[in-house]
Design an enzyme around this catalytic site. Structure first.
Site, PDB file in Angstrom:
ATOM      1  N   SER A  12      34.362  65.560  54.228  1.00 25.17           N
ATOM      2  CA  SER A  12      34.012  65.759  55.647  1.00 25.17           C
ATOM      3  C   SER A  12      33.408  64.488  56.246  1.00 25.17           C
ATOM      4  CB  SER A  12      33.074  66.956  55.833  1.00 25.17           C
ATOM      5  OG  SER A  12      31.784  66.677  55.340  1.00 25.17           O
ATOM      6  N   ARG A  60      32.031  54.449  31.263  1.00 29.58           N
ATOM      7  CA  ARG A  60      31.770  54.172  32.685  1.00 29.58           C
ATOM      8  C   ARG A  60      32.221  52.762  33.075  1.00 29.58           C
ATOM      9  NH1 ARG A  60      28.677  57.078  35.704  1.00 29.58           N
ATOM     10  NH2 ARG A  60      27.536  57.991  33.967  1.00 29.58           N
ATOM     11  N   ILE A  87      27.723  58.007  39.065  1.00 28.93           N
ATOM     12  CA  ILE A  87      26.762  56.916  38.950  1.00 28.93           C
ATOM     13  C   ILE A  87      27.554  55.634  38.700  1.00 28.93           C
ATOM     14  CG2 ILE A  87      24.926  55.972  37.487  1.00 28.93           C
ATOM     15  CD1 ILE A  87      23.829  58.803  37.279  1.00 28.93           C
ATOM     16  N   HIS A 104      23.283  59.797  51.680  1.00 31.04           N
ATOM     17  CA  HIS A 104      22.601  60.699  50.766  1.00 31.04           C
ATOM     18  C   HIS A 104      21.951  61.827  51.587  1.00 31.04           C
ATOM     19  CE1 HIS A 104      20.652  61.962  47.096  1.00 31.04           C
ATOM     20  NE2 HIS A 104      19.554  62.137  47.804  1.00 31.04           N
TER      21      HIS A 104
END
Ligand code: GAR
Length: 210
Positions: A12, A60, A87, A104
């Protein structure tokens, strides 16, 4: 100005960015989840959409390197994290230093991490909101670009509060990107961000919110 947007789900905020009539080109959208609804949104608008499943990489670091190769193929001026729920490795953050931003769903530095709305309600805070910030190696702790405040109501649930915060996100993320594109943001050595006004002098940023 060329943007690459990273998502993990609904998209969104991506939609709000695309609908805002910004003086930018969204060159590509990347997701770490093949099922992210935001990928279809990008495809429907003719924007290249890539998904790289983090589960298919050994660690990662290797996943982030693969993401960087795709992102760098578009040579973006700004990399926009819009609900990207991974992360990041330090190598990734350093590679895009100064041109990597995140939104955030809290008034940072309060409530970094997950479940921000439920945690704000549990604490009984009266003001909640959202933050756009520059990404640095410490999670959810980079210089604040703009925040919107949202009043907490006594009958709020995490869902009702989260919906009002999301509406505010859809206002401030395009705004922050516009300022970045217009080169109006001044990133100080003290970790603080100011906005150049029409006269070229600096002012602090406050968005009154929802
Ligand atoms: C947004 O609320 C965003 O602030 C949050 O995920 C949601 C994504 O929604 N991001 C984080 O929590 C990052 N730590 P969207 O996919 O509909 O934009």
């Amino acid at each position: 100005m060329k943007l690459v947007v990273l998502i993990s789900g609904r998209g969104s905020n991506l939609q709000a960015i695309l609908d805002a009539g910004l003086p930018v080109e969204v060159a590509a959208v990347l997701s770490n989840r093949k099922s992210a609804a935001g990928l279809q949104l990008a495809e429907a608008r003719g924007i290249p959409a890539h998904s790289l499943a983090h589960t298919e990489f050994p660690d990662r670091a290797e996943f982030d390197q693969a993401m960087m190769r795709v992102i760098d193929g578009y040579a973006p001026d700004l990399v926009v994290l819009a609900g990207y729920m991974r992360i990041l490795s330090d190598a990734f953050v350093q590679h895009y230093a100064g041109r990597l931003i995140n939104i955030h769903p809290s008034l940072l530095p309060s409530y970094p991490g997950m479940d921000t709305h439920a945690r704000a309600l549990a604490d009984g805070v009266k003001i909640h909101g959202c933050t756009v910030h520059l990404v640095t190696p410490v999670l959810d702790r980079g210089p604040v670009i703009v925040q919107a405040a949202v009043a907490v109501r006594s009958d709020d649930t995490a869902e009702t509060l989260g919906a009002r915060v999301l509406a505010a996100e859809h206002k401030i993320y395009p705004l922050a990107i516009r300022w970045f594109a217009e080169r109006r943001l001044v990133f100080g050595d003290d970790g603080k961000v100011n906005l150049l006004n029409d006269e070229g002098s600096e002012q602090s940023v406050f968005y009154p919110g929802a």
